[in-house]
Design an enzyme around this catalytic site. Structure first.
Site, PDB file in Angstrom:
ATOM      1  N   ASN A   1       5.502 -24.103  42.889  1.00 28.21           N
ATOM      2  CA  ASN A   1       5.219 -22.768  43.413  1.00 28.21           C
ATOM      3  C   ASN A   1       5.553 -22.023  44.356  1.00 28.21           C
ATOM      4  OD1 ASN A   1       2.366 -24.849  42.644  1.00 28.21           O
ATOM      5  ND2 ASN A   1       2.614 -23.166  41.323  1.00 28.21           N
TER       6      ASN A   1
ATOM      7  N   VAL B   1       6.201 -17.204  47.355  1.00 27.90           N
ATOM      8  CA  VAL B   1       5.179 -18.158  47.037  1.00 27.90           C
ATOM      9  C   VAL B   1       4.420 -17.653  46.021  1.00 27.90           C
ATOM     10  CG1 VAL B   1       2.984 -19.095  48.042  1.00 27.90           C
ATOM     11  CG2 VAL B   1       4.809 -18.635  49.377  1.00 27.90           C
ATOM     12  N   CYS B   2       4.063 -18.450  44.888  1.00 28.56           N
ATOM     13  CA  CYS B   2       3.384 -18.139  44.041  1.00 28.56           C
ATOM     14  C   CYS B   2       1.822 -18.503  44.036  1.00 28.56           C
ATOM     15  CB  CYS B   2       4.142 -18.915  42.500  1.00 28.56           C
ATOM     16  SG  CYS B   2       2.928 -18.287  41.048  1.00 28.56           S
ATOM     17  N   LEU B   3       1.102 -17.746  44.349  1.00 26.02           N
ATOM     18  CA  LEU B   3      -0.269 -17.931  44.512  1.00 26.02           C
ATOM     19  C   LEU B   3      -1.047 -16.805  44.137  1.00 26.02           C
ATOM     20  CD1 LEU B   3      -2.459 -19.843  45.720  1.00 26.02           C
ATOM     21  CD2 LEU B   3      -2.002 -18.534  47.975  1.00 26.02           C
TER      22      LEU B   3
END
Length: 182
Positions: A102, A109-111
Site C-alpha cells: 500500500n 500511501v494508499c489508504l
C-alpha cells in the site's frame, strides 16, 4: 463610525512606530489542525515533529510498529495539509523507500480515507490509526506496489522474507530499499 476609523488608524500608526507587526490571521484549517493535534492519542510507538514550529500544516509523523511484519521498523511520513482542510484530506508521503503493498516506491500511501472515503468529519487521528493498520494488516486488494501485493497474495512466506530483507536495507528484485530497522 468616524471615531472608530480614526482610532484604528491611530493604532496602526502606534504599531508602526513601535516596530510591531500585525498578527497573522489564523485560518479555519489551522484551527482544525490545532484541535486535531491536541486530541491525538500518540502512544510510545508514534511521534510528531514540526520542522517549522510556526507551520502546523506541515509536519512529520514517525511510526515504529511494535507488532506485525514491520515490527521494529522506523517509518517517517510527511503530512502536508491544505488550507481547504478538513474538506480535503491531508497529503501523506512515506520518506523511506519500503516494500509494502500500500506504499509505492515514491512513498505515496494508499489508504482509502486519504482518497475517495475522506469526509470532513474525519480527523488526523483517523488517518494515523489507518496508517497503523496498514502496517499491521497490509491490504493486497488495493495496492500501489503491485509486486508486493502479488507476493502477499501468492506466497506469504516469500512476502515475509522480502519485507525483512527490505527493512534491513537489502534488495528485492532489482530495487534497493532503505534500512528502517531501529
Amino acid at each position: 463610525m468616524l471615531k472608530i476609523w480614526s482610532m484604528k488608524q491611530q493604532q496602526q500608526k502606534n504599531e508602526a512606530a513601535s516596530g510591531q507587526t500585525k498578527k497573522k490571521k489564523v485560518t479555519a484549517a489551522q484551527l482544525r489542525v490545532q484541535k486535531d493535534l491536541a486530541e491525538l492519542n500518540l502512544g510510545p510507538t508514534m511521534k510528531t515533529h514540526f520542522p517549522n514550529p510556526d507551520d502546523i500544516l506541515n509536519f512529520t509523523f514517525t511510526l515504529t510498529p511494535d507488532e506485525g511484519l514491520y515490527k521494529s521498523g522506523v517509518f517517517t511520513f510527511t503530512f502536508a495539509i491544505s488550507q481547504n482542510f478538513p474538506h480535503e484530506p491531508p497529503k501523506v508521503k512515506c520518506q523511506q523507500k519500503i516494500y509494502h503493498p500500500n506504499i509505492d516506491l515514491e512513498g505515496n500511501v494508499c489508504l482509502n480515507i486519504l482518497r475517495e472515503d475522506w469526509k470532513p468529519v474525519l480527523n488526523l487521528n483517523a488517518v494515523i490509526v489507518g496508517m497503523q493498520f496498514l502496517f499491521l494488516e497490509p491490504n493486497a486488494s488495493d495496492p500501489l506496489n503491485k509486486e508486493a501485493a502479488a507476493d502477499l497474495m501468492g506466497d506469504g512466506d516469500r512476502f515475509k522474507r522480502n519485507v525483512r530483507s527490505s527493512m534491513g536495507g537489502g534488495m528485492v528484485g532489482r530495487e534497493t530499499f532503505d534500512r528502517v530497522m531501529k
